[in-house]
Design a protein around this motif. Structure first.
Motif, mmCIF file in Angstrom:
data_model
loop_
_atom_site.group_PDB
_atom_site.id
_atom_site.type_symbol
_atom_site.label_atom_id
_atom_site.label_comp_id
_atom_site.label_asym_id
_atom_site.label_seq_id
_atom_site.Cartn_x
_atom_site.Cartn_y
_atom_site.Cartn_z
ATOM 1 N N ASN A 3 -27.180 40.491 4.026
ATOM 2 C CA ASN A 3 -26.295 41.205 3.107
ATOM 3 C C ASN A 3 -25.706 42.405 3.850
ATOM 4 O O ASN A 3 -26.418 43.347 4.196
ATOM 5 N N LEU A 4 -24.411 42.359 4.093
ATOM 6 C CA LEU A 4 -23.750 43.419 4.871
ATOM 7 C C LEU A 4 -22.974 44.388 3.989
ATOM 8 O O LEU A 4 -22.257 45.245 4.512
ATOM 9 N N GLN A 5 -23.129 44.265 2.674
ATOM 10 C CA GLN A 5 -22.396 45.149 1.765
ATOM 11 C C GLN A 5 -22.709 46.615 2.071
ATOM 12 O O GLN A 5 -23.874 47.000 2.205
ATOM 13 N N LEU A 6 -21.671 47.413 2.179
ATOM 14 C CA LEU A 6 -21.851 48.827 2.519
ATOM 15 C C LEU A 6 -22.171 49.681 1.293
ATOM 16 O O LEU A 6 -22.700 50.788 1.425
ATOM 17 N N TRP A 79 -21.851 44.595 16.138
ATOM 18 C CA TRP A 79 -22.093 43.200 15.729
ATOM 19 C C TRP A 79 -23.148 42.516 16.596
ATOM 20 O O TRP A 79 -23.988 41.766 16.096
ATOM 21 N N GLU A 80 -23.141 42.782 17.895
ATOM 22 C CA GLU A 80 -24.059 42.082 18.799
ATOM 23 C C GLU A 80 -25.483 42.634 18.725
ATOM 24 O O GLU A 80 -26.452 41.883 18.636
ATOM 25 N N HIS A 86 -24.315 44.973 10.558
ATOM 26 C CA HIS A 86 -22.964 45.029 11.111
ATOM 27 C C HIS A 86 -22.050 45.870 10.236
ATOM 28 O O HIS A 86 -22.038 45.730 9.031
ATOM 29 N N CYS A 87 -21.320 46.724 10.862
ATOM 30 C CA CYS A 87 -20.381 47.677 10.281
ATOM 31 C C CYS A 87 -21.078 48.988 9.888
ATOM 32 O O CYS A 87 -20.566 50.064 10.162
ATOM 33 N N LYS A 113 -14.829 40.761 1.989
ATOM 34 C CA LYS A 113 -15.794 39.830 1.394
ATOM 35 C C LYS A 113 -17.215 40.133 1.850
ATOM 36 O O LYS A 113 -18.175 39.922 1.103
ATOM 37 N N TYR A 114 -17.345 40.633 3.072
ATOM 38 C CA TYR A 114 -18.662 40.883 3.655
ATOM 39 C C TYR A 114 -19.146 42.313 3.422
ATOM 40 O O TYR A 114 -20.327 42.543 3.181
ATOM 41 N N PHE A 115 -18.223 43.273 3.515
ATOM 42 C CA PHE A 115 -18.620 44.688 3.479
ATOM 43 C C PHE A 115 -18.349 45.355 2.133
ATOM 44 O O PHE A 115 -18.818 46.451 1.887
ATOM 45 N N GLY A 116 -17.583 44.686 1.272
ATOM 46 C CA GLY A 116 -17.334 45.218 -0.062
ATOM 47 C C GLY A 116 -16.376 46.383 -0.104
ATOM 48 O O GLY A 116 -16.363 47.133 -1.086
ATOM 49 N N VAL A 117 -15.558 46.534 0.933
ATOM 50 C CA VAL A 117 -14.595 47.633 0.986
ATOM 51 C C VAL A 117 -13.189 47.043 0.968
ATOM 52 O O VAL A 117 -12.807 46.296 1.871
ATOM 53 N N GLU A 118 -12.425 47.361 -0.073
ATOM 54 C CA GLU A 118 -11.084 46.808 -0.216
ATOM 55 C C GLU A 118 -10.091 47.567 0.659
ATOM 56 O O GLU A 118 -10.027 48.795 0.604
#
Length: 202
Positions: A3-6, A79-80, A86-87, A113-118
């Protein structure tokens, strides 16, 4: 996938507006954080395309376009080494360095979609547009003996319809990014090819 949501939409301190790392500082962070040469190349390509778009299409002054370059070059910096965060990690690092919040929010916006930031600002929208498509076009160039020479938009369009080619690239993300930015593939693809062909080594 982690879960990468910020879980936040504000980044950095507004009082740090205008605080931008130098080119040497940006590249030092890139080289220190990203051992993978292919990933470093992707990040440099995105940064170069971002800056070129800011200068040519948005007609921004060099100082503002440079911010676009920094955001592009650093967008995948964690990312690596920190795939499960990530982020979040690069954002925390840039906040610690008191970097301009516009750059930080742009990085946070490159995968809503991944980080939840529009993405809202133009820099945020365009990093979302260029990220996946830049990597896809480079993958298409690599399988050709002539690489970027003679690479045409119609070839990229055909490969986008071939699900087995660069299958990890989410076509829906590309479509979503273009829709948000009010752009189309016929405009973006030749621009990326033109600029990116000049950045093929790190």
């Amino acid at each position: 996938m982690a879960n990468l949501q910020l879980n936040r939409t504000e980044f950095g301190d507004p009082s740090n507006a205008g605080n931008v790392p130098t080119e040497a500082e940006t590249l030092a962070l890139l080289n220190e954080w990203v051992p993978n040469e292919r990933l470093r190349l992707h990040m440099l390509q995105v940064g170069t395309v971002m800056k070129a778009w800011a200068l040519e299409k948005e007609e921004l002054p060099e100082k503002e376009a440079y911010k676009w370059w920094v955001a592009g070059v650093l967008h995948d910096a964690d990312w690596e080494k920190f795939p499960d965060r990530h982020c979040a990690v690069i954002i925390e690092e840039l906040e610690k360095r008191q970097v301009d919040p516009a750059i930080i929010r742009s990085i946070a916006s490159h995968g809503p979609k991944y980080f939840g930031v529009e993405p809202h600002a133009k820099m945020e929208l365009m990093i979302y547009v260029f990220d996946e498509l830049s990597g896809f076009i480079h993958a298409a160039a690599l399988i050709r003996p002539e690489r970027y020479n003679g690479l045409e938009t119609k070839s990229i369009l055909k490969k986008l319809k071939t699900a087995s080619f660069a299958a990890q690239v989410d076509r829906a993300d590309i479509e979503d990014a273009l829709t948000r930015a009010g752009l189309d593939l016929e405009t973006i693809i030749p621009f990326v090819i033109k600029v990116q062909r000049e950045v093929t080594t790190v």
